[in-house]
Design a protein around this motif. Structure first.
Motif, PDB file in Angstrom:
ATOM      1  N   ARG A 168       0.810  -1.220   0.000  1.00  0.00           N
ATOM      2  CA  ARG A 168       0.000   0.000   0.000  1.00  0.00           C
ATOM      3  C   ARG A 168       0.847   1.275   0.000  1.00  0.00           C
ATOM      4  NH1 ARG A 168      -5.409   1.121   1.220  1.00  0.00           N
ATOM      5  NH2 ARG A 168      -5.800   3.180   2.116  1.00  0.00           N
ATOM      6  N   PRO A 169       1.807   1.420   0.931  1.00  0.00           N
ATOM      7  CA  PRO A 169       2.593   2.658   0.912  1.00  0.00           C
ATOM      8  C   PRO A 169       3.434   2.818  -0.343  1.00  0.00           C
ATOM      9  CG  PRO A 169       3.452   1.121   2.539  1.00  0.00           C
ATOM     10  CD  PRO A 169       2.147   0.571   2.088  1.00  0.00           C
ATOM     11  N   ASN A 170       3.953   1.716  -0.883  1.00  0.00           N
ATOM     12  CA  ASN A 170       4.810   1.835  -2.063  1.00  0.00           C
ATOM     13  C   ASN A 170       4.001   2.043  -3.343  1.00  0.00           C
ATOM     14  OD1 ASN A 170       7.798   1.573  -1.481  1.00  0.00           O
ATOM     15  ND2 ASN A 170       6.987  -0.072  -0.216  1.00  0.00           N
TER      16      ASN A 170
ATOM     17  N   MET B  60       1.435   3.886  -3.313  1.00  0.00           N
ATOM     18  CA  MET B  60       1.189   5.328  -3.226  1.00  0.00           C
ATOM     19  C   MET B  60       2.396   6.109  -3.719  1.00  0.00           C
ATOM     20  SD  MET B  60      -1.188   7.499  -2.222  1.00  0.00           S
ATOM     21  CE  MET B  60      -0.838   8.797  -3.387  1.00  0.00           C
ATOM     22  N   THR B  61       3.590   5.653  -3.344  1.00  0.00           N
ATOM     23  CA  THR B  61       4.811   6.348  -3.735  1.00  0.00           C
ATOM     24  C   THR B  61       5.051   6.282  -5.238  1.00  0.00           C
ATOM     25  OG1 THR B  61       5.924   6.178  -1.599  1.00  0.00           O
ATOM     26  CG2 THR B  61       7.328   6.267  -3.533  1.00  0.00           C
TER      27      THR B  61
ATOM     28  N   PHE C 134       7.057   8.111   1.960  1.00  0.00           N
ATOM     29  CA  PHE C 134       5.994   7.851   2.921  1.00  0.00           C
ATOM     30  C   PHE C 134       5.752   9.032   3.847  1.00  0.00           C
ATOM     31  CE2 PHE C 134       7.179   3.021   3.090  1.00  0.00           C
ATOM     32  CZ  PHE C 134       6.967   2.937   1.729  1.00  0.00           C
TER      33      PHE C 134
ATOM     34  N   THR D 289       3.495  11.334   1.997  1.00  0.00           N
ATOM     35  CA  THR D 289       2.162  10.850   1.624  1.00  0.00           C
ATOM     36  C   THR D 289       1.305  10.525   2.837  1.00  0.00           C
ATOM     37  OG1 THR D 289       2.778   8.500   1.525  1.00  0.00           O
ATOM     38  CG2 THR D 289       3.140   9.841  -0.467  1.00  0.00           C
TER      39      THR D 289
ATOM     40  N   VAL E  54       0.987   7.582   4.011  1.00  0.00           N
ATOM     41  CA  VAL E  54       0.627   6.166   3.912  1.00  0.00           C
ATOM     42  C   VAL E  54       1.851   5.368   4.360  1.00  0.00           C
ATOM     43  CG1 VAL E  54      -0.207   4.313   2.432  1.00  0.00           C
ATOM     44  CG2 VAL E  54      -0.937   6.667   2.007  1.00  0.00           C
ATOM     45  N   LEU E  55       1.825   4.906   5.585  1.00  0.00           N
ATOM     46  CA  LEU E  55       3.020   4.322   6.193  1.00  0.00           C
ATOM     47  C   LEU E  55       3.029   2.803   6.190  1.00  0.00           C
ATOM     48  CD1 LEU E  55       3.370   6.650   9.310  1.00  0.00           C
ATOM     49  CD2 LEU E  55       4.250   6.992   6.998  1.00  0.00           C
ATOM     50  N   ASP E  56       1.872   2.183   6.071  1.00  0.00           N
ATOM     51  CA  ASP E  56       1.831   0.725   6.099  1.00  0.00           C
ATOM     52  C   ASP E  56       0.541   0.269   5.443  1.00  0.00           C
ATOM     53  OD1 ASP E  56       2.510  -1.910   6.616  1.00  0.00           O
ATOM     54  OD2 ASP E  56       3.173  -1.476   8.655  1.00  0.00           O
ATOM     55  N   ASN E  57       0.397  -1.042   5.289  1.00  0.00           N
ATOM     56  CA  ASN E  57      -0.775  -1.557   4.586  1.00  0.00           C
ATOM     57  C   ASN E  57      -2.082  -1.199   5.280  1.00  0.00           C
ATOM     58  OD1 ASN E  57       0.503  -2.702   2.419  1.00  0.00           O
ATOM     59  ND2 ASN E  57       0.679  -4.735   3.331  1.00  0.00           N
TER      60      ASN E  57
ATOM     61  N   SER F  69      -4.008   4.681   6.492  1.00  0.00           N
ATOM     62  CA  SER F  69      -4.299   5.667   5.457  1.00  0.00           C
ATOM     63  C   SER F  69      -4.298   7.043   6.095  1.00  0.00           C
ATOM     64  CB  SER F  69      -5.653   5.395   4.801  1.00  0.00           C
ATOM     65  OG  SER F  69      -6.702   5.935   5.575  1.00  0.00           O
TER      66      SER F  69
END
Length: 535
Positions: A71-73, A75-76, A83, A86, A88-91, A94
């Motif tokens: 999820r975070p990647n 987003m990246t 991170f 954004t 968004v740090l982990d699965n 949010s």
């Protein structure tokens, strides 16, 4: 206070290259494959990727963000921002419920993507999304896309084959300025079969076939000259999982082909995965917000050198036991390369033994191999191997307990009768009878090992999930807890003679991994060989 996108776009700094001098492309195809690692494409059979690399550019040292989760990647790779920007740090996190507020927000409350920047600055540009599911798009502003497949109103998954074939037909017919293709299939295969399995390599091979069909269709229609195709991934993987900090999880490939990309260019500098979407934006002449951090991968367009692409060899078996009657084989996924290897752990060179075909081993050894082409060496791979022991001589006793529902190691003395038990040759999960997708179990391994030389011994315990190592009843390494692959070290002063060893392990969910190395402090660490273990 949160800031919105539009004011930033009007005053944005150019992070993806100088607008007047950076290379441009009329069209960009941006393909992202979930969990297709840099080392995975080197080991799998990928003739089409190899063709694109030989006639384009490649980076094998582009890193994803930590943790190496999807999820975070995703987003990246859509935003060109790390991170920390954004949010968004982990699965499971949010910006809508996380503690880190996005540096910029769009109408959905997420950090804006490059698709929004492109649409804002080039409103006539057409942006298409094709994927095997809409999962990555849960974080994206979908109004930026002119075409979305699978169709949102149907709420369905489609195969990678259908997604990429439909994308190729649409690109040839409509010639959109940007086509973003997101495929999750390799991640599923990695979790199912393991990231060092033939099933995973077969999946990458199939993705290679699909990309080859896509490229062929563009070439047949004369679209490559003004189109740049960029292939990458959100993260890699190791064993059955990802989320840790090993290089197999961190490094993703970036393959660039077409347009003004330099033919045969091997990018030698390390990059981050947020540089890839910044390059997409730069190729289309679009500026990104200051907060994005991504830079244009100009190295892919610089003059070529004598450096050529040389993949890491694949040694089979990967580690541990060579079954009785089997041989060790080594291969490399490129034409024209020679393989050299050693059996004592030293780094091989062109003066080492040249690989000519499968060979047998009778003693424990460390197989180290490297490929060489036109004077260029790839990365060295090393596998610790030993021949299978005759029946009845395996010295590591295991006891397997199922239905262990906890996030820490159980008290094994209270578990009662094990669900399965027996003897195996190593402190490993390879020969313990459980399924690849099984969760919620624990294993106790016990044995004795012989020490010939007194000294301070170092132990390396790697696991996913938790584990502990005991030597002569003392806990030497504590790697407990529910976590992705991580490694702990411990030390013990040992005298010559026999010593008790016990390893406790439990599997919570997803990845399954256990590996134990040891050796004199300051020396090479390796697994316990069978002749060092006794019942």
């Amino acid at each position: 206070m949160k800031r919105t996108l539009m004011p930033i776009l009007l005053t944005a700094a150019v992070l993806c290259g100088c607008k007047e001098t950076s290379p441009r492309a009329d069209h960009v195809v941006y393909m992202c494959f979930d969990a297709m690692s840099a080392i995975g494409i080197q080991r799998a059979d990928t003739p089409n990727f190899n063709y694109m690399i030989e006639n384009g550019a490649v980076s094998l040292h582009t890193r994803c963000g930590l943790p190496s989760n999807s999820r975070p990647n995703w987003m990246t790779i859509a935003s060109a921002a790390p991170f920390e920007m954004t949010g968004v740090l982990d699965n499971g996190i949010s910006p809508l419920n996380g503690t880190v507020v996005p540096a910029l927000v769009n109408g959905k409350g997420f950090f804006p993507t490059i698709f929004e920047s492109i649409k804002a600055q080039r409103p006539d540009a057409r942006i298409y999304f094709y994927g095997d599911s809409l999962w990555p798009c849960s974080m994206y502003e979908m109004s930026a896309f002119d075409v979305i497949v699978p169709e949102p109103e149907k709420h369905r998954h489609i195969s990678a084959d259908e997604a990429i074939h439909r994308a190729a037909d649409a690109f040839v017919a409509d010639k959109p300025e940007l086509m973003f293709i997101g495929i999750g299939t390799p991640d599923h295969e990695g979790h199912t079969w393991g990231h060092e399995s033939q099933g995973y390599f077969d999946c990458i091979h199939h993705m290679d076939e699909l990309v080859g069909d896509f490229v062929k269709k563009l070439e047949e229609n004369g679209l490559i000259r003004n189109t740049v195709i960029i292939i990458t991934a959100d993260h890699g993987g190791i064993n059955y999982a990802h989320g840790g900090s090993t290089m197999a999880e961190l490094e993703v490939p970036v393959i660039m082909y077409g347009g003004k990309v330099t033919k045969g260019k091997v990018m030698e500098h390390s990059n981050m995965n947020y540089d890839t979407p910044a390059t997409v934006a730069g190729l289309l002449g679009v500026e990104l917000p200051w907060e994005c951090h991504g830079k244009f991968l100009k190295e892919a367009f610089e003059p070529g050198t004598d450096v050529c692409y040389v993949p890491v060899p694949l040694v089979h078996p990967f580690r541990g036991i060579v079954p009785e009657g089997d041989k060790v084989s080594i291969s490399v996924n490129v034409d024209g390369a020679d393989i050299y290897y050693t059996l004592d752990g030293t780094k091989p060179t062109c003066d080492s033994q040249k690989y000519t075909g499968p060979f047998e081993i009778s003693q424990p050894c460390t197989v180290s191999a490297v490929a060489c082409k036109n004077g260029n060496y790839g990365m060295t791979t090393s596998n610790f191997l030993f021949a299978a022991l005759p029946e009845g001589e395996a010295a590591v006793q295991y006891k397997l307990y199922r239905n262990i529902y906890d996030e820490v190691l159980p008290n094994f003395s209270r578990l009662g009768k094990p669900d399965a038990q027996g003897y195996i040759s190593a402190f490993s999960l390879e020969d313990v009878p459980f399924s690849a997708n099984e969760d919620d179990f624990a294993i106790e391994f016990t044995s004795k090992f012989k020490v010939k030389e007194a000294g301070m011994y170092k132990f390396e315990l790697s696991s996913d999930d938790g584990s502990k190592l005991f030597v002569d009843g003392k806990c030497i390494a504590d790697n407990d807890g529910s976590h992705t692959l991580q490694t702990k070290f411990g030390f013990a002063q040992l005298e010559p003679g026999s010593h008790d060893i016990r390893v406790e392990y439990f599997e919570d969910c997803e990845g399954q991994y256990l590996y134990l190395n040891y050796g004199l402090d300051g020396g090479v660490l390796r697994p316990f060989f069978p002749n060092e273990l006794v019942k």
